[in-house]
Design an enzyme around this catalytic site. Sequence first.
Site, PDB file in Angstrom:
ATOM      1  N   ARG A 193      39.690  31.870  26.807  1.00 36.27           N
ATOM      2  CA  ARG A 193      41.077  31.996  27.254  1.00 36.27           C
ATOM      3  C   ARG A 193      41.220  32.092  28.769  1.00 36.27           C
ATOM      4  NH1 ARG A 193      38.858  36.370  25.560  1.00 36.27           N
ATOM      5  NH2 ARG A 193      39.022  38.323  26.708  1.00 36.27           N
TER       6      ARG A 193
ATOM      7  N   GLY B 127      42.527  37.551  31.668  1.00 33.68           N
ATOM      8  CA  GLY B 127      43.324  36.679  30.817  1.00 33.68           C
ATOM      9  C   GLY B 127      44.644  36.280  31.447  1.00 33.68           C
TER      10      GLY B 127
ATOM     11  N   ASN C 262      34.841  35.752  27.649  1.00 35.81           N
ATOM     12  CA  ASN C 262      36.035  35.435  28.440  1.00 35.81           C
ATOM     13  C   ASN C 262      36.402  33.952  28.375  1.00 35.81           C
ATOM     14  OD1 ASN C 262      34.763  37.617  31.034  1.00 35.81           O
ATOM     15  ND2 ASN C 262      36.085  38.144  29.309  1.00 35.81           N
TER      16      ASN C 262
ATOM     17  N   ALA D  78      41.826  39.306  37.597  1.00 36.76           N
ATOM     18  CA  ALA D  78      41.626  37.863  37.411  1.00 36.76           C
ATOM     19  C   ALA D  78      41.076  37.591  36.022  1.00 36.76           C
ATOM     20  CB  ALA D  78      40.681  37.310  38.483  1.00 36.76           C
TER      21      ALA D  78
ATOM     22  N   LYS E  76      34.580  37.444  38.962  1.00 40.58           N
ATOM     23  CA  LYS E  76      35.804  36.771  38.521  1.00 40.58           C
ATOM     24  C   LYS E  76      36.677  36.380  39.711  1.00 40.58           C
ATOM     25  CE  LYS E  76      36.440  38.597  33.835  1.00 40.58           C
ATOM     26  NZ  LYS E  76      37.348  39.331  32.922  1.00 40.58           N
TER      27      LYS E  76
ATOM     28  N   CYS F 255      32.223  67.329  15.163  1.00 41.64           N
ATOM     29  CA  CYS F 255      31.890  67.657  13.773  1.00 41.64           C
ATOM     30  C   CYS F 255      32.373  66.575  12.806  1.00 41.64           C
ATOM     31  CB  CYS F 255      32.476  69.020  13.399  1.00 41.64           C
ATOM     32  SG  CYS F 255      31.529  70.399  14.087  1.00 41.64           S
TER      33      CYS F 255
END
Length: 670
Positions: free
Chosen positions: A62, A30, A59, A28, A75, A195
Amino acid sequence: MARNTSAIHSLGMLYRDVIKARVLLVGAGGIGCELLKNLVLTGFGEVVIVDLDTIDLSNLNRQFLFRREHIKQSKALVAKETASKFNPNVKLEAHHANIKDPQFTIDWFQSFKIVFNALDNLDARRHVNKMCLAADVPLIESGTTGFNGQVQVIKRVCRRMHLRKRARVADVNRQGETECYDCNAKQAPKSFPVCTIRTTPSQPIHSIVWAKSYLFTELFGTSEDDAPELDHSDDAKNAGEIENLQRESQALRRIREARGSEEFPRKVFQKVYGEDIKRLRGMEDLWKTRRPPTVLDYDQVAAQAASVNNPVDASDQVTWNTAENFAVFVDSLGRLSKRIQDAQAKAAPGDPPCILSFDKDDVDALDFVSASSNLRSIVFGIEPKSKFDIKQMAGNIIPAIATTNAMVAGLCVLQAFKVMNRELDSARNVFLTKSVDRVISAEKLCKPRPDCPTCSVVQTRVKVDTSRATLQDLVEGLLRLELGYGEEFSVNNEVGTLYDPDLEDNLSKKFKDLGINNDSFLTIIDEAEENPRVNLVLSVSETYFPPDSKPIFIPTKVEIGRRPKMATPAPNTNGANGSTNTNGVNPTAIIGKRKREEDPEDEQRHDKMIRGFVPEEKTTMATNGAGAGVTTTSKNVVVLDGDTTAGNNVVVIDGDEVGDNGVLNFDDID
């Protein structure tokens, strides 16, 4: 005019199926918000929403079903509440849960007419793909990144098969009608050798990973050994240097005991930008072909920063200088230390140690990572980045554009209509690209890859009394006696190999002791040298059987085909010095080549794309959004990672923000 008048005129008789359909929406975010709006307004009878995520501030630009007051709420639950006002005739059900949870079984997937994927991670996408194939439910896969997007139709068995005689046999043995999500390999997330990150950084992403996965975690979290961005595979080759780096980490852990004191910023700064850099400069062989790092002095930089206003208050797209980075470094260290101290003061005796985890939306953590990574870049002569850029890179954020999400969501529903109307021949995989010639392009649905481990197999359910059944019952009673397997085969699950001719330790163990439960998948691989069978995938259905009956039973007749022989392509010696390659591609990569029925025009195309590679003679470059590159050809498009500093090769079209590294192939059709 009635609410559904336009839908009835547009869909005709199909509208009756739409208003009765029960569909699943996974995600749920974009795309998911736009897709839920479309499904509800179209009038689908019941929509089930599953999403594990909560709403963040980032969020809201959009994902239009959410508002500021919804931040940190589920969401799925908020999307249900908001979308229910669009059409009261649609039944909505929301689950704030992981789609991989055991409650979402194959039988549960089978209750849906169609499934829509709007996910943002590779693992969940693969899981839904596998469950839909096992349940024989059509899947509409989708994703976006910036201006680019895709919609893919995935379907295993043609519904017309049910009209034929012996349909139950056909349904079990029919291979996929289309490519599935796993038909094309996806590249694993990018990691960096320890490294390189700790000793010889050369790109901004190296400094950012150092600040996020090493310095932040050593001061406020857990050890860097648990950081997924760090690759320890070459540690044995650099044993001496790794030992020095471990001593540096231990010194930082001792310094963290000074958190909250006035000396804490000085101790950290002198350690990572002074003492550690002096040690690296002493390794003269490292700097024969590189610029040696510069040691920073705490007192000198502090004097420069004395008159600096807090740069955090400025635009996050401005790149800070050395003094400004120092000011943010000291200030954010104080804020993070206070949070740890406050949490420790509230902790009860016996509680685990208080730690912090990096979150791109945590202002304190982002300020610290931005300042410390930029100071690291300054030390090594690397270009510093703005806070905005660092947030994108540290959070693995792929740019998301609301308009692209809306277009992809609309295309998902259009393709779903064709699948529901049994018009698979007219369904298309659709692609959005930022192009002056054509924004939307499409290709016919492709046949499954013959060697795909997920869809080019025989799948069936097996009923098992897991309290009585042993692996011996499966191997001898079912596979050898009933299905006619020979001596050379193996039994595998998600963990690894359970049985092969050289591994018989598990034969006497019961299913439940092996961790095989309801909806577990077992893959049977025929390892015969001549004419082996295709892989058999058994999805386990836990069932009780009377004590005097067999504990394992297959309810449908299974006919297992033979594995197709893979044609070996003829080598083309067009490389330098007579070396063998095919269109400039390593012949070992030919295994991943797409297999499908070619149109006459396609048969003349000798430069067919192999996933992840583009023929050099047809390649052009364009820019996309915030630096994302799109390589285009007359017939093909591959989305490349816009972050050239990260050293990544490709990035998959994604469902929201977090990227899945992989490869996509965009074929135009006339």
